[in-house]
Design an enzyme around this catalytic site. Sequence first.
Site, short mmCIF file in Angstrom:
data_model
loop_
_atom_site.label_atom_id
_atom_site.label_comp_id
_atom_site.label_asym_id
_atom_site.label_seq_id
_atom_site.Cartn_x
_atom_site.Cartn_y
_atom_site.Cartn_z
N ARG A 1 19.13 -20.71 -9.58
CA ARG A 1 18.29 -21.47 -10.52
C ARG A 1 16.83 -21.27 -10.14
NH1 ARG A 1 17.47 -26.32 -9.25
NH2 ARG A 1 19.64 -26.95 -8.89
N TYR B 1 7.31 -21.70 -36.33
CA TYR B 1 8.78 -21.65 -36.36
C TYR B 1 9.33 -23.09 -36.48
CZ TYR B 1 13.55 -21.29 -34.68
OH TYR B 1 14.91 -21.41 -34.56
N ASP C 1 2.08 -18.56 -28.93
CA ASP C 1 3.40 -17.97 -29.16
C ASP C 1 3.18 -16.55 -29.69
OD1 ASP C 1 5.88 -17.18 -30.17
OD2 ASP C 1 6.46 -19.21 -30.71
N LYS D 1 13.77 -11.77 -29.68
CA LYS D 1 13.30 -11.00 -30.84
C LYS D 1 12.93 -9.57 -30.42
CE LYS D 1 13.97 -14.83 -33.11
NZ LYS D 1 14.19 -15.85 -32.12
O1 P1T Z 1 15.44 -18.77 -30.69
P1 P1T Z 1 14.68 -18.93 -29.41
O2 P1T Z 1 14.81 -17.79 -28.48
O3 P1T Z 1 14.91 -20.26 -28.75
O4 P1T Z 1 13.11 -18.89 -29.80
C1 P1T Z 1 12.51 -19.85 -30.63
C2 P1T Z 1 11.34 -19.25 -31.36
C3 P1T Z 1 10.07 -19.45 -30.85
N1 P1T Z 1 8.98 -18.93 -31.47
C4 P1T Z 1 9.09 -18.20 -32.60
C5 P1T Z 1 7.87 -17.65 -33.25
C6 P1T Z 1 10.36 -17.95 -33.14
O5 P1T Z 1 10.43 -17.20 -34.25
C7 P1T Z 1 11.52 -18.49 -32.52
C8 P1T Z 1 12.88 -18.29 -33.08
N2 P1T Z 1 12.87 -17.88 -34.41
C9 P1T Z 1 14.00 -17.64 -35.16
C10 P1T Z 1 15.26 -17.81 -34.73
C11 P1T Z 1 13.73 -17.18 -36.54
O6 P1T Z 1 14.62 -16.65 -37.22
O7 P1T Z 1 12.56 -17.33 -36.98
#
Ligand code: P1T
Length: 382
Positions: free
Chosen positions: A46, A98, A170, A195
């Site tokens: 962890r 998001y 972000d 992504k």
């Molecule tokens: O899904 P996750 O890895 O927890 O990330 C969240 C997140 C944070 N910031 C942005 C700009 C994002 O687009 C996302 C996740 N977005 C999607 C799942 C989507 O389809 O837009």
Amino acid sequence: MKFGTKTIHAGQEPDPTTGAIMTPIYQTSTYIQASPGDHKGYEYSRTGNPTRSALEKNLAALENGVHGLCFGSGLGAIDAIIKLLSPGDEVISTNDLYGGTYRIFTKIFEFYGIKFHFIGMDNADKVESYINENTKMIWAETPTNPMMNIIDIKACAQVAKKHGLLLAVDNTFATPYLQQPLTLGADIVLHSATKYLGGHSDVVLGALVVKNDDLAARLAFIQNATGAICGPMDSFLVLRGIKTLHVRMDRHMSNAKALVAHLNEHPAVEKVFYPGLESHPGHALATRQMRGYGGMISFVVKGDNHEDAVSVVSAFKVFTLAESLGGVESLAGHPASMTHASIPKAQREATGVTDGLIRLSVGIEDIQDLLHDVDSSLSVLL
Ligand code: P1T
């Protein structure tokens, strides 16, 4: 090292015990200690794991930062950032972001006494006008998801510095290939590595990169104390994905450029949102702040209604109707009912996320197939 060399080599050394070129997946929870506290740098996974460390170092190099910290998801990383704050603190956030970020802010952290002001961030003076004695952080996402608005990172950083606030950016849509927020003055850069960094839609992972040692120590404390870490297999997958980030991004962008030109002329399309368009309000800023305009496109179908948008996204054959973005395969989404459904209708419509909006994550397939798919899907409206 230049960016395209860092993607492949930064943070990665041949394995000292075997000479393996690829960082092994250290699938272990714990590490031997010769006597209490006498170990080789790792005591419990962890707190630290060599595969995760390699990824953290790699990301720190890509973002021109000093410290990387990886988490089980982008939201896990966001959670760690907001845990830097205390009840009564206030955050000024972009109102176009998001849906899951909006949800963790309003449905989790407001409950713990953190206050969020969601505003349009087209102008840094406007951001400054919301600052009061409780403000501790500015939260920017740029380009925004899904409206592709561009926020001036440098101008926000100046406001943040002037008032002693943290600026978190972000950088999921841009990736460090196109934009490096720390270099522009941000304090924390965040990624949903699920992504473009991972790039193959096979892993969920989040990351933070910072320059400041004290801030890194506070975030590492939160990472270890609250435990939202990613596992070694997932760290390995993102490390592998990153090796081709620059090559993939170039193809995502050339495909997106061709699709934007086509959609912009299409009789069934009302409006296209892409910072590469000269008519986009953030075009000049994007040209200054980014190396390219990215692989994400949003557009509104003619008449801007829910049924038509749903018929189009359901007709795609090469684009897959799915949440997420940034993989090699093209994905299409209907933000109002999918990724941004957690934002109340009036609020989401005020930022442009209307029922007729479709979001495309343009993959790296052959452009002819993508153009043909978009044409035949939109033909259901003609
Ligand atoms: O899904 P996750 O890895 O927890 O990330 C969240 C997140 C944070 N910031 C942005 C700009 C994002 O687009 C996302 C996740 N977005 C999607 C799942 C989507 O389809 O837009």
